[in-house]
Write an enzyme that holds these catalytic residues in place. Sequence first.
Site, PDB file in Angstrom:
ATOM      1  N   CYS A 139       0.833  -1.210   0.000  1.00 31.90           N
ATOM      2  CA  CYS A 139       0.000   0.000   0.000  1.00 31.90           C
ATOM      3  C   CYS A 139       0.866   1.257   0.000  1.00 31.90           C
ATOM      4  CB  CYS A 139      -0.941  -0.007   1.213  1.00 31.90           C
ATOM      5  SG  CYS A 139      -1.996   1.460   1.289  1.00 31.90           S
ATOM      6  N   CYS A 142      -0.420   4.135   2.179  1.00 32.10           N
ATOM      7  CA  CYS A 142      -0.194   3.933   3.623  1.00 32.10           C
ATOM      8  C   CYS A 142       1.273   4.151   3.976  1.00 32.10           C
ATOM      9  CB  CYS A 142      -0.553   2.502   4.048  1.00 32.10           C
ATOM     10  SG  CYS A 142      -2.053   1.857   3.312  1.00 32.10           S
ATOM     11  N   ASP A 143       2.172   3.625   3.184  1.00 33.78           N
ATOM     12  CA  ASP A 143       3.571   3.533   3.608  1.00 33.78           C
ATOM     13  C   ASP A 143       4.554   4.389   2.811  1.00 33.78           C
ATOM     14  OD1 ASP A 143       2.763   1.686   5.512  1.00 33.78           O
ATOM     15  OD2 ASP A 143       3.033  -0.021   4.179  1.00 33.78           O
TER      16      ASP A 143
END
Length: 314
Positions: A139, A142-143
């Site tokens: 992701c 997200c990261d």
Amino acid sequence: MEIKKSKVLIIGSGPAGYTAAIYASRADLKPVLYTGMEPGGQLTTTTEVDNFPGYPDGVDGPTMMVELQKQAERFGTDVRIGLVTQVTFSNSEGGIHKVTVDSNKEIEAESIIISTGATAKYLGIPSEERLKGGGVSACAVCDGFFYKGQDVAIVGGGDTAAEEATYLANICKKVTMLVRKDHMRASKAMQHRVNAKENIDLRYNSEIDEVLGDQVVEGLRIVNNQTGEKEEIPITGLFIAIGHIPNTQPFENLLPLDSNGYLIPENGSQVQTAIPGVYVAGDCADHVYRQAITAAGMGCQAAIDAERWLAENK
Ligand code: NDP
């Protein structure tokens, strides 16, 4: 004593399921929640979650899911370990649905919230598995931030890979994009966006031979699948964007699914299904946003709709 009948049965234990459980239990509906095979869902495979509102210093995924479970239990949610293997929806308006758990237990439910999530696909090579949480992520939204100003790589040639590559290109120094064919599957519009980014190094016919690094990702050995030529490139983050599989197998032929297997909400609602009293929430019905916060929002909507439906029909 095991409750054999539930007003609200929640299937799945990610942010969507637990948020639905918090709302349903605070409405005194005494929900039963079955966790599925991976209690806590996809967030248990992440390290730091920095984008969920209310955690100014971030929180690690597994901790966040334990806290969500505790919050749901505090208001009376009955959280049970178990996998829903089969569902028989009642055909009659307001009828009772029958749900089989672990192939051997049956539970009856007046309403159901399906929040079974999706599973990210991975390449399946040992070095990738070993470095999950150490620089390998599924992701970018997200990261990606953890790799600000660094060199990263992304695998995949679909819309997700194209979108995530452009997202990463805005944050990272250089993004190497590995596409296994000689063309991308992504829409032309998304391909144009990739091509417009000067810091995306697009490599066709390219696959990963090995992810390099002991504790954290330090590089990749890539192979050209036409020439067999191998090359090592230094990177600190590897993003896998080769698709997701929604966990909707028990609902095949029972509820409308799109061509990729995602549940399709109906009647202009984000969470209502074709069957009254049956709702969907989170990644099993959302291939676009796939965020903990959007899944939680859908869980909240599903629980409020279930509560209203029960008040009017039961
Ligand atoms: P897709 O299934 O569309 O694409 C997967 C990509 O990963 C393909 O390029 C595929 O290659 C590649 N791939 C699969 N397995 C491997 C592997 N083992 N090694 C290397 N590459 C691999 O998934 P997406 O997640 O991209 O998209 C899912 C759906 O969501 C699509 O319908 C898409 O259009 C939609 N979507 C729409 C967006 C938007 O409109 N903004 C954004 C994101 C998704 P190959 O082509 O060779 O099979």
